[in-house]
Design a protein around this motif. Sequence first.
Motif, mmCIF file in Angstrom:
data_model
loop_
_atom_site.group_PDB
_atom_site.id
_atom_site.type_symbol
_atom_site.label_atom_id
_atom_site.label_comp_id
_atom_site.label_asym_id
_atom_site.label_seq_id
_atom_site.Cartn_x
_atom_site.Cartn_y
_atom_site.Cartn_z
ATOM 1 N N LYS A 248 -87.561 32.001 87.190
ATOM 2 C CA LYS A 248 -87.294 30.975 86.182
ATOM 3 C C LYS A 248 -86.616 29.758 86.807
ATOM 4 O O LYS A 248 -86.925 28.611 86.463
ATOM 5 C CB LYS A 248 -86.419 31.553 85.071
ATOM 6 N N GLY B 41 -91.784 32.205 75.790
ATOM 7 C CA GLY B 41 -91.621 33.342 76.672
ATOM 8 C C GLY B 41 -90.329 34.098 76.480
ATOM 9 O O GLY B 41 -90.010 35.002 77.227
ATOM 10 N N GLU C 211 -96.979 28.622 81.917
ATOM 11 C CA GLU C 211 -95.719 29.344 82.071
ATOM 12 C C GLU C 211 -95.848 30.768 81.556
ATOM 13 O O GLU C 211 -95.301 31.706 82.153
ATOM 14 C CB GLU C 211 -94.612 28.600 81.326
ATOM 15 N N SER C 212 -96.576 30.957 80.451
ATOM 16 C CA SER C 212 -96.752 32.296 79.871
ATOM 17 C C SER C 212 -97.534 33.195 80.823
ATOM 18 O O SER C 212 -97.175 34.352 81.032
ATOM 19 C CB SER C 212 -97.482 32.201 78.523
ATOM 20 N N PRO D 67 -91.736 35.562 89.209
ATOM 21 C CA PRO D 67 -91.771 35.296 87.769
ATOM 22 C C PRO D 67 -91.255 36.499 86.987
ATOM 23 O O PRO D 67 -91.494 37.639 87.360
ATOM 24 C CB PRO D 67 -93.261 35.064 87.504
ATOM 25 N N ALA D 68 -90.540 36.243 85.915
ATOM 26 C CA ALA D 68 -89.891 37.246 85.056
ATOM 27 C C ALA D 68 -88.475 37.554 85.521
ATOM 28 O O ALA D 68 -87.658 38.012 84.738
ATOM 29 C CB ALA D 68 -90.684 38.549 84.953
ATOM 30 N N THR E 256 -95.382 34.149 83.802
ATOM 31 C CA THR E 256 -94.377 35.139 83.398
ATOM 32 C C THR E 256 -95.003 36.514 83.210
ATOM 33 O O THR E 256 -94.448 37.527 83.651
ATOM 34 C CB THR E 256 -93.678 34.703 82.097
#
Length: 420
Positions: A373, A73, A392-393, A367-368, A396
Amino acid sequence: MFKGILAFIFIFGIIVVIHEFGHFYFAKKAGILVREFAIGMGPKIFSHIGKDGTAYTIRILPLGGCVRMAGWGEDTTEIKTGTPASLTFNEAGLVTRINLSGKELDGASLPIQVTSFDFEEKLQITGQVLEETKTYPVDHDATIVEEDGTEVRIAPLDVQYQNASILGRLVTNFAGPMNNFILGFVAFLIVIFMQGGAPNSNTNMVTVVDGGALEQAGVVTGDKIVSIEGRGVSSYEEIAKEIATATKDQKEAPTLDVVVEHDGQKKSLSVTTKEEKGAYYLGVSPSLKTGFVDKIVGAFQQTGVTALTIVTALRNLIAQFSLDKLGGPVAIYNISSQAAKNGLTSVLQLLAMLSINLGIFNLIPIPALDGGKILMNIIEAIRRKHLKQETESYITLAGVAIMVVLIIAVTWNDIMRIFF
């Protein structure tokens, strides 16, 4: 307008670069490879690879910067099948440079059409050389020249973000907002030293503003305001409150009865306020604490008060959401232009407030954002195992989508609100 543009570039650039430097510094401490530390955005105009393996670049648009960390990511290498490249070898026969740009070719480099590669585990590259398929071992610290000419290190698994310790990743993610808080404190401290002291709102002794209503009435810095419209005041906070009460809903500048104490002698004055942007002022500010320790403490206090104000505003925003309560780059440019007209002190105060604002906003667990995180780091620490890369991807990407939509909406709202 030119001053406004310079102020915007200065404020926005400093805030973002300092934020990214926090991530950069602690990522290196955690053993994470930072492939690039960029100042600015857009096409590269300067690049240098340091001994630490980081490509330090300056890009053409002087707006912020970025940190490219190797890992899930964050930043990975992609080479399409059939991409032409040139390989540079060391004396041991290991590939030390993979050039995809077609520029800055080494004289002894080997042309190849890449068919496959593994820069994470096996450290090798395969391709067509004179119609023959060959595989070459790649050095752990090899570099790759990307199509735009940026040269960065490859990223084996041992230097990727997800393979650092949980504590290392958590500190790396928190370091950006932390640097924004530090920047806010430093900017407030500089302002306090420029002003000669820290504001003291616990006394009714005041500093008289040049050209203000009280100065024209003969009041000087160091005098005390005893009462306003017959109501006693003992602190600057009470002074500000009484002025706001006495001038509320007035259609024209009102005249206020003010009792002032000068050298122990009290005198009554009738002072006509001055109008500025729809509000009426007597032209005073808090008296100053001039001691060195007072200045340090004052900077901490202003940082804390600003942070508390922003947190309160965010809480109100969540309770009653409105785009009018948010501001993007257009709004920042607008208030930067206004600050530039008022001089360096106003620019630094705005820098401090926006830096603290960015630090707090980034800690929101979306997220992002850094807060998202950090939340995933905490979840991983509780579970004692990695989140799946796909999970997780997806999380994100969802966060990125939310932020993109929000940024577009806020920017459009700013344009309509400010220019139309």
